[in-house]
Design a protein around this motif. Sequence first.
Motif, PDB file in Angstrom:
ATOM      1  N   GLU A   9       0.833  -1.206   0.000  1.00  0.00           N
ATOM      2  CA  GLU A   9       0.000   0.000   0.000  1.00  0.00           C
ATOM      3  C   GLU A   9       0.865   1.253   0.000  1.00  0.00           C
ATOM      4  O   GLU A   9       0.529   2.246  -0.644  1.00  0.00           O
ATOM      5  CB  GLU A   9      -0.976  -0.025   1.167  1.00  0.00           C
ATOM      6  N   ARG A  10       2.006   1.218   0.707  1.00  0.00           N
ATOM      7  CA  ARG A  10       2.928   2.363   0.686  1.00  0.00           C
ATOM      8  C   ARG A  10       3.508   2.559  -0.712  1.00  0.00           C
ATOM      9  O   ARG A  10       3.642   3.690  -1.177  1.00  0.00           O
ATOM     10  CB  ARG A  10       4.056   2.176   1.701  1.00  0.00           C
ATOM     11  N   LEU A  11       3.852   1.459  -1.396  1.00  0.00           N
ATOM     12  CA  LEU A  11       4.361   1.573  -2.763  1.00  0.00           C
ATOM     13  C   LEU A  11       3.316   2.190  -3.675  1.00  0.00           C
ATOM     14  O   LEU A  11       3.624   3.040  -4.513  1.00  0.00           O
ATOM     15  CB  LEU A  11       4.739   0.194  -3.322  1.00  0.00           C
ATOM     16  N   ALA A  14       2.997   5.929  -2.904  1.00  0.00           N
ATOM     17  CA  ALA A  14       4.158   6.695  -3.375  1.00  0.00           C
ATOM     18  C   ALA A  14       4.071   6.906  -4.883  1.00  0.00           C
ATOM     19  O   ALA A  14       4.332   7.994  -5.385  1.00  0.00           O
ATOM     20  CB  ALA A  14       5.450   5.993  -3.001  1.00  0.00           C
ATOM     21  N   GLY A  15       3.720   5.840  -5.604  1.00  0.00           N
ATOM     22  CA  GLY A  15       3.514   5.946  -7.044  1.00  0.00           C
ATOM     23  C   GLY A  15       4.762   6.094  -7.883  1.00  0.00           C
ATOM     24  O   GLY A  15       4.791   5.684  -9.026  1.00  0.00           O
ATOM     25  N   GLN A  16       5.816   6.672  -7.350  1.00  0.00           N
ATOM     26  CA  GLN A  16       7.018   6.961  -8.118  1.00  0.00           C
ATOM     27  C   GLN A  16       8.246   6.747  -7.240  1.00  0.00           C
ATOM     28  O   GLN A  16       8.224   7.058  -6.050  1.00  0.00           O
ATOM     29  CB  GLN A  16       6.964   8.423  -8.590  1.00  0.00           C
ATOM     30  N   ARG A  48       7.834   4.744 -12.278  1.00  0.00           N
ATOM     31  CA  ARG A  48       6.426   4.744 -11.855  1.00  0.00           C
ATOM     32  C   ARG A  48       6.086   3.357 -11.350  1.00  0.00           C
ATOM     33  O   ARG A  48       6.308   2.370 -12.042  1.00  0.00           O
ATOM     34  CB  ARG A  48       5.507   5.121 -13.017  1.00  0.00           C
ATOM     35  N   MET A  49       5.570   3.280 -10.136  1.00  0.00           N
ATOM     36  CA  MET A  49       5.243   2.004  -9.497  1.00  0.00           C
ATOM     37  C   MET A  49       3.728   1.828  -9.469  1.00  0.00           C
ATOM     38  O   MET A  49       3.008   2.729  -9.045  1.00  0.00           O
ATOM     39  CB  MET A  49       5.754   1.973  -8.056  1.00  0.00           C
ATOM     40  N   ARG A  50       3.295   0.660  -9.927  1.00  0.00           N
ATOM     41  CA  ARG A  50       1.872   0.343  -9.861  1.00  0.00           C
ATOM     42  C   ARG A  50       1.743  -1.062  -9.303  1.00  0.00           C
ATOM     43  O   ARG A  50       2.354  -2.001  -9.807  1.00  0.00           O
ATOM     44  CB  ARG A  50       1.242   0.419 -11.244  1.00  0.00           C
ATOM     45  N   VAL A  51       0.972  -1.220  -8.241  1.00  0.00           N
ATOM     46  CA  VAL A  51       0.803  -2.507  -7.572  1.00  0.00           C
ATOM     47  C   VAL A  51      -0.643  -2.967  -7.742  1.00  0.00           C
ATOM     48  O   VAL A  51      -1.571  -2.188  -7.521  1.00  0.00           O
ATOM     49  CB  VAL A  51       1.135  -2.412  -6.066  1.00  0.00           C
ATOM     50  N   GLY A 101      15.353  -4.701  -3.080  1.00  0.00           N
ATOM     51  CA  GLY A 101      15.659  -4.605  -1.661  1.00  0.00           C
ATOM     52  C   GLY A 101      15.709  -3.160  -1.179  1.00  0.00           C
ATOM     53  O   GLY A 101      15.471  -2.881  -0.007  1.00  0.00           O
ATOM     54  N   ARG A 102      15.961  -2.215  -2.091  1.00  0.00           N
ATOM     55  CA  ARG A 102      16.000  -0.795  -1.734  1.00  0.00           C
ATOM     56  C   ARG A 102      14.634  -0.275  -1.301  1.00  0.00           C
ATOM     57  O   ARG A 102      14.543   0.751  -0.633  1.00  0.00           O
ATOM     58  CB  ARG A 102      16.475   0.033  -2.926  1.00  0.00           C
ATOM     59  N   LEU A 103      13.585  -0.963  -1.704  1.00  0.00           N
ATOM     60  CA  LEU A 103      12.228  -0.526  -1.368  1.00  0.00           C
ATOM     61  C   LEU A 103      11.826  -0.889   0.058  1.00  0.00           C
ATOM     62  O   LEU A 103      10.909  -0.303   0.619  1.00  0.00           O
ATOM     63  CB  LEU A 103      11.218  -1.137  -2.348  1.00  0.00           C
ATOM     64  N   PHE A 104      12.506  -1.875   0.626  1.00  0.00           N
ATOM     65  CA  PHE A 104      12.160  -2.365   1.956  1.00  0.00           C
ATOM     66  C   PHE A 104      12.900  -1.568   3.029  1.00  0.00           C
ATOM     67  O   PHE A 104      14.007  -1.090   2.796  1.00  0.00           O
ATOM     68  CB  PHE A 104      12.510  -3.855   2.087  1.00  0.00           C
TER      69      PHE A 104
END
Length: 120
Positions: A9-11, A14-16, A48-51, A101-104
Amino acid sequence: MTATRAFFERLTAAGQDPRFSKVRASVRFDIRDGDHLDQWLLDIDHGRMRVTRSGQPATTVIMVSAQVADAMARGEVNGLAAITRGEILVDGDLSLALRLGRLFPHEPEPAEHGGPDGGR
Protein backbone atom coordinates in the motif's frame (compact mmCIF):
# COMPACT_ATOMS: atom_id res chain seq x y z
CA MET A 1 -3.34 -5.49 8.30
CA THR A 2 -0.18 -7.46 7.65
CA ALA A 3 3.17 -5.73 7.28
CA THR A 4 3.35 -7.05 3.70
CA ARG A 5 0.00 -5.52 2.76
CA ALA A 6 1.05 -2.20 4.35
CA PHE A 7 4.32 -2.32 2.36
CA PHE A 8 2.47 -2.74 -0.95
CA GLU A 9 0.00 0.00 0.00
CA ARG A 10 2.93 2.36 0.69
CA LEU A 11 4.36 1.57 -2.76
CA THR A 12 0.98 2.28 -4.32
CA ALA A 13 0.62 5.57 -2.44
CA ALA A 14 4.16 6.69 -3.38
CA GLY A 15 3.51 5.95 -7.04
CA GLN A 16 7.02 6.96 -8.12
CA ASP A 17 10.58 6.07 -7.12
CA PRO A 18 13.41 7.89 -8.91
CA ARG A 19 15.88 5.09 -8.02
CA PHE A 20 14.07 3.00 -10.66
CA SER A 21 13.90 5.67 -13.39
CA LYS A 22 15.70 3.42 -15.89
CA VAL A 23 13.75 0.26 -15.07
CA ARG A 24 10.88 -1.13 -17.08
CA ALA A 25 9.82 -4.52 -15.71
CA SER A 26 7.22 -6.41 -13.75
CA VAL A 27 7.72 -8.40 -10.58
CA ARG A 28 5.21 -10.81 -9.13
CA PHE A 29 5.43 -11.70 -5.48
CA ASP A 30 4.04 -15.17 -4.72
CA ILE A 31 3.57 -15.17 -0.96
CA ARG A 32 2.58 -18.49 0.56
CA ASP A 33 0.93 -18.94 3.94
CA GLY A 34 0.24 -22.66 4.33
CA ASP A 35 -2.16 -23.57 1.52
CA HIS A 36 -3.02 -19.92 0.79
CA LEU A 37 -1.20 -18.05 -2.00
CA ASP A 38 -1.25 -14.24 -2.15
CA GLN A 39 -0.01 -12.71 -5.39
CA TRP A 40 1.03 -9.09 -5.81
CA LEU A 41 2.17 -7.69 -9.16
CA LEU A 42 4.50 -4.69 -9.19
CA ASP A 43 4.77 -2.96 -12.56
CA ILE A 44 7.71 -0.58 -12.84
CA ASP A 45 7.73 1.84 -15.75
CA HIS A 46 10.69 4.22 -15.58
CA GLY A 47 10.23 4.79 -11.87
CA ARG A 48 6.43 4.74 -11.85
CA MET A 49 5.24 2.00 -9.50
CA ARG A 50 1.87 0.34 -9.86
CA VAL A 51 0.80 -2.51 -7.57
CA THR A 52 -2.13 -4.83 -8.23
CA ARG A 53 -3.32 -8.14 -6.84
CA SER A 54 -2.65 -10.40 -9.80
CA GLY A 55 -1.16 -13.72 -10.83
CA GLN A 56 -0.32 -12.47 -14.32
CA PRO A 57 3.03 -13.42 -15.85
CA ALA A 58 5.92 -11.16 -14.85
CA THR A 59 9.53 -10.52 -15.80
CA THR A 60 10.60 -11.77 -12.38
CA VAL A 61 8.75 -13.90 -9.83
CA ILE A 62 9.73 -13.82 -6.17
CA MET A 63 8.49 -16.75 -4.08
CA VAL A 64 8.51 -16.31 -0.32
CA SER A 65 6.63 -17.40 2.79
CA ALA A 66 4.23 -14.96 4.43
CA GLN A 67 6.40 -14.96 7.56
CA VAL A 68 9.57 -13.94 5.70
CA ALA A 69 7.65 -11.38 3.59
CA ASP A 70 6.23 -9.75 6.73
CA ALA A 71 9.66 -9.73 8.38
CA MET A 72 11.17 -8.03 5.31
CA ALA A 73 8.35 -5.49 5.23
CA ARG A 74 9.10 -4.66 8.89
CA GLY A 75 12.84 -4.32 8.19
CA GLU A 76 13.75 -7.38 10.26
CA VAL A 77 15.11 -9.55 7.41
CA ASN A 78 17.56 -8.63 4.66
CA GLY A 79 16.44 -9.85 1.23
CA LEU A 80 19.92 -10.86 0.05
CA ALA A 81 20.51 -12.87 3.21
CA ALA A 82 17.09 -14.53 2.81
CA ILE A 83 17.91 -15.46 -0.81
CA THR A 84 21.24 -16.90 0.31
CA ARG A 85 19.48 -18.99 2.99
CA GLY A 86 16.94 -20.26 0.43
CA GLU A 87 14.02 -18.48 2.15
CA ILE A 88 13.33 -16.53 -1.04
CA LEU A 89 13.35 -18.08 -4.50
CA VAL A 90 13.73 -15.89 -7.57
CA ASP A 91 12.66 -16.89 -11.08
CA GLY A 92 13.83 -14.35 -13.62
CA ASP A 93 16.04 -11.30 -13.21
CA LEU A 94 18.02 -11.80 -9.99
CA SER A 95 19.66 -8.38 -10.25
CA LEU A 96 16.21 -6.75 -10.36
CA ALA A 97 15.10 -8.80 -7.36
CA LEU A 98 18.18 -7.66 -5.43
CA ARG A 99 17.60 -4.05 -6.47
CA LEU A 100 14.05 -4.24 -5.07
CA GLY A 101 15.66 -4.60 -1.66
CA ARG A 102 16.00 -0.79 -1.73
CA LEU A 103 12.23 -0.53 -1.37
CA PHE A 104 12.16 -2.36 1.96
CA PRO A 105 13.02 -0.78 5.32
CA HIS A 106 16.63 -1.40 6.35
CA GLU A 107 15.97 -1.57 10.06
CA PRO A 108 12.96 -2.65 12.07
CA GLU A 109 10.12 -0.17 12.06
CA PRO A 110 9.12 1.06 15.52
CA ALA A 111 6.19 -0.77 17.07
CA GLU A 112 2.98 1.16 17.57
CA HIS A 113 2.41 2.04 21.21
CA GLY A 114 -0.73 2.68 23.14
CA GLY A 115 -3.13 0.33 21.40
CA PRO A 116 -5.61 1.07 18.63
CA ASP A 117 -6.60 4.51 19.98
CA GLY A 118 -3.00 5.75 19.98
CA GLY A 119 -2.62 5.66 23.77
CA ARG A 120 -5.36 8.19 24.54
